[in-house]
Design a protein around this motif. Structure first.
Motif, short mmCIF file in Angstrom:
data_model
loop_
_atom_site.label_atom_id
_atom_site.label_comp_id
_atom_site.label_asym_id
_atom_site.label_seq_id
_atom_site.Cartn_x
_atom_site.Cartn_y
_atom_site.Cartn_z
N PRO A 180 64.00 47.88 -74.17
CA PRO A 180 63.33 48.83 -75.15
C PRO A 180 64.41 49.52 -75.71
N SER A 181 64.35 49.60 -77.00
CA SER A 181 65.10 51.01 -77.55
C SER A 181 64.15 52.02 -78.02
N VAL A 182 64.58 52.87 -78.67
CA VAL A 182 63.92 54.21 -79.13
C VAL A 182 63.13 53.92 -80.73
N PHE A 183 63.48 52.64 -81.12
CA PHE A 183 63.14 52.29 -82.36
C PHE A 183 61.90 51.32 -82.63
N PHE A 184 61.12 51.91 -83.70
CA PHE A 184 59.97 51.14 -84.08
C PHE A 184 59.97 50.63 -85.55
N ARG A 185 59.71 49.58 -85.80
CA ARG A 185 59.47 49.17 -87.13
C ARG A 185 57.78 48.60 -87.40
N PHE A 186 57.36 49.26 -88.40
CA PHE A 186 55.87 48.94 -88.69
C PHE A 186 55.85 47.70 -89.39
N PRO A 187 54.83 46.86 -88.97
CA PRO A 187 54.56 45.54 -89.45
C PRO A 187 54.59 45.74 -91.01
N GLY A 188 55.00 44.82 -91.86
CA GLY A 188 54.93 45.02 -93.24
C GLY A 188 55.40 46.30 -93.78
N LEU A 189 56.18 46.98 -92.91
CA LEU A 189 56.58 48.20 -93.23
C LEU A 189 55.61 49.36 -93.79
N GLN A 207 59.63 61.83 -93.56
CA GLN A 207 59.44 60.82 -94.52
C GLN A 207 58.42 59.85 -94.30
N SER A 208 57.41 60.55 -93.76
CA SER A 208 56.14 59.79 -93.58
C SER A 208 55.21 59.74 -94.48
N VAL A 209 55.26 60.23 -95.72
CA VAL A 209 54.21 59.90 -96.58
C VAL A 209 53.92 58.68 -97.44
N ASN A 210 55.06 57.91 -97.39
CA ASN A 210 54.86 56.68 -98.17
C ASN A 210 54.15 55.62 -97.52
N ILE A 211 53.33 54.94 -98.20
CA ILE A 211 52.49 53.89 -97.40
C ILE A 211 53.42 52.75 -96.97
N GLN A 212 54.47 52.53 -97.89
CA GLN A 212 55.45 51.73 -97.28
C GLN A 212 56.79 52.30 -97.14
N ASP A 213 57.43 51.65 -96.09
CA ASP A 213 58.83 52.14 -95.92
C ASP A 213 59.06 53.75 -95.34
N ALA A 214 58.13 53.91 -94.58
CA ALA A 214 58.23 55.43 -94.22
C ALA A 214 59.36 55.23 -92.93
N GLY A 215 59.90 56.48 -92.47
CA GLY A 215 60.83 56.45 -91.42
C GLY A 215 62.33 56.34 -92.19
N ILE A 216 63.00 56.22 -91.24
CA ILE A 216 64.80 56.15 -91.59
C ILE A 216 65.06 55.01 -92.27
N GLU A 217 65.69 54.96 -93.37
CA GLU A 217 65.85 53.94 -94.27
C GLU A 217 67.42 53.57 -94.24
N SER A 218 68.32 54.57 -93.75
CA SER A 218 69.76 54.27 -93.80
C SER A 218 70.38 55.09 -92.88
N GLY A 219 71.24 54.51 -92.33
CA GLY A 219 72.56 55.41 -91.57
C GLY A 219 73.48 55.85 -92.29
N MET A 220 74.34 56.50 -91.63
CA MET A 220 75.61 57.05 -92.47
C MET A 220 76.89 56.63 -91.83
N PRO A 221 77.53 55.69 -91.63
CA PRO A 221 78.68 55.11 -91.25
C PRO A 221 79.88 55.76 -91.89
N LYS A 222 81.21 55.98 -91.24
CA LYS A 222 82.10 56.71 -92.02
C LYS A 222 83.08 55.54 -92.71
N GLN A 223 82.59 54.15 -92.40
CA GLN A 223 83.23 53.29 -93.32
C GLN A 223 82.17 52.40 -93.98
N THR A 224 82.64 51.59 -95.02
CA THR A 224 81.73 50.84 -95.70
C THR A 224 81.42 49.56 -94.81
#
Length: 317
Positions: free
Chosen positions: A225-234, A95-112
């Motif tokens: 530090p975690s293994v996550f990174f968030r792009f500035p401005g996405l 999911q790396s092609v988008n200029i904004q909001d690349a990467g993982i956008e949601s998880g999948m928890p079993k409950q709401t």
């Protein structure tokens, strides 16, 4: 579940860090295999930053506790290929092609429920503490501590030591459990440049400095530090996404930036800004919380630890 025993490790201060570098390998200590992603020295002693590839949890430890096999990143990816950690890296790259909001956008928890992420970009305004006091009030009977992921910049840490101390005390008191996301050191932004030349895509950006100096600042401030990174401005491009995954970091986007009117769904990674610059998003989140009071009380609407939420998507694949 959240591992509270990591808290002491998370809040040790490494104030004399030298030779901090990217280093990959297999650290074997029965019954759990760990992947090494960084190596450094502190006050003359050697340390690893390790990730549990099954749970995405990180920890700092001394090399002497493990059988260590150094690897290249490519070798490590092959060795750990069946793990949720490597699968998450691969999904982010797809999911790396988008200029904004690349990467993982949601998880999948079993409950709401959702995973809450709050960004701490450089700001002259104080921390918006309502986020934390309100989630604690709403969730104290059903979730304690309350999980939250904070995307933090080096500049914010430098400018807001008292706010950072407040957050650390909230964690020490088991009110919140924080996943610390690397959000770059400087978070440069131009009001004039187009997105494809802005934020970390700005000419002259030293991505190694932006990533590693933020991690060093986290460790010096007692953050893990975690293994996550968030792009500035996405904002990113495909080349930048692969540069970040080469550091062993998983880019995290959002499918629910509240200040932009995006509504969270089950499993959403929600984005608000906790740096005082986005009161609209914070107000919207507080309204959302209050609308879910009954569901929260019945454990039908919960906050999820970002690591567990992402990890769950790739378990059993």
């Amino acid at each position: 579940m959240i591992c509270l025993q990591q808290l002491a490790n998370a809040q040790a201060n490494y104030t004399k860090i030298t030779n901090y570098k990217v280093y990959y390998g297999w650290a074997k200590h029965s019954p759990q295999d760990w992947m090494i992603i960084r190596q450094f020295e502190n006050d003359g002693k050697s340390y690893f930053l390790l990730v549990n590839p099954q749970t995405l949890e990180t920890k700092i430890d001394e090399p002497g506790f493990y059988q260590v096999k150094p690897m290249s990143m490519d070798e490590a990816r092959i060795f750990f290929k069946r793990t949720p950690y490597i699968k998450a890296l691969q999904k982010a790259e797809k999911q790396s092609v988008n200029i904004q909001d690349a990467g993982i956008e949601s998880g999948m928890p079993k409950q709401t429920g959702i995973s809450l992420t709050a960004d701490l970009c450089p700001s002259h305004k104080p921390l918006d503490k309502r986020i934390f006091t309100d989630i604690i009030t709403e969730f104290k009977r059903v979730e304690h501590p309350v999980p939250v992921a904070l995307s933090i910049t080096g500049i914010w840490m430098r400018q807001h030591p008292q706010d950072l101390d407040w957050l650390k005390k909230m964690q020490q008191d088991h009110e919140i459990y924080v996943t610390w996301i690397n959000h770059s050191f400087n978070h440069r932004v131009s009001a004039k440049l187009p997105l494809k030349q802005n934020f970390l895509l700005e000419a002259g950006t030293n991505i190694s400095y932006e990533v590693l100096q933020t991690e060093i600042a986290m460790l010096k401030n007692g953050l893990l530090p975690s293994v996550f990174f968030r792009f500035p401005g996405l904002v990113s491009d495909q080349k930048l996404v692969f540069e970040i995954t080469d550091f062993g970091l998983i880019p995290i986007g959002t499918d629910a930036w509240l200040a932009k009117g995006q509504q969270p769904q089950a499993g959403s990674i929600v984005l608000i800004h906790g740096n005082g610059n986005e009161p609209v998003g914070v107000n919207d989140f507080i309204k959302l919380l209050r609308s879910k009071t009954q569901s929260i009380a019945k454990k039908q609407w919960l906050l999820y630890d970002l690591r567990e939420s992402v990890d769950e998507e790739f378990q059993g694949e």
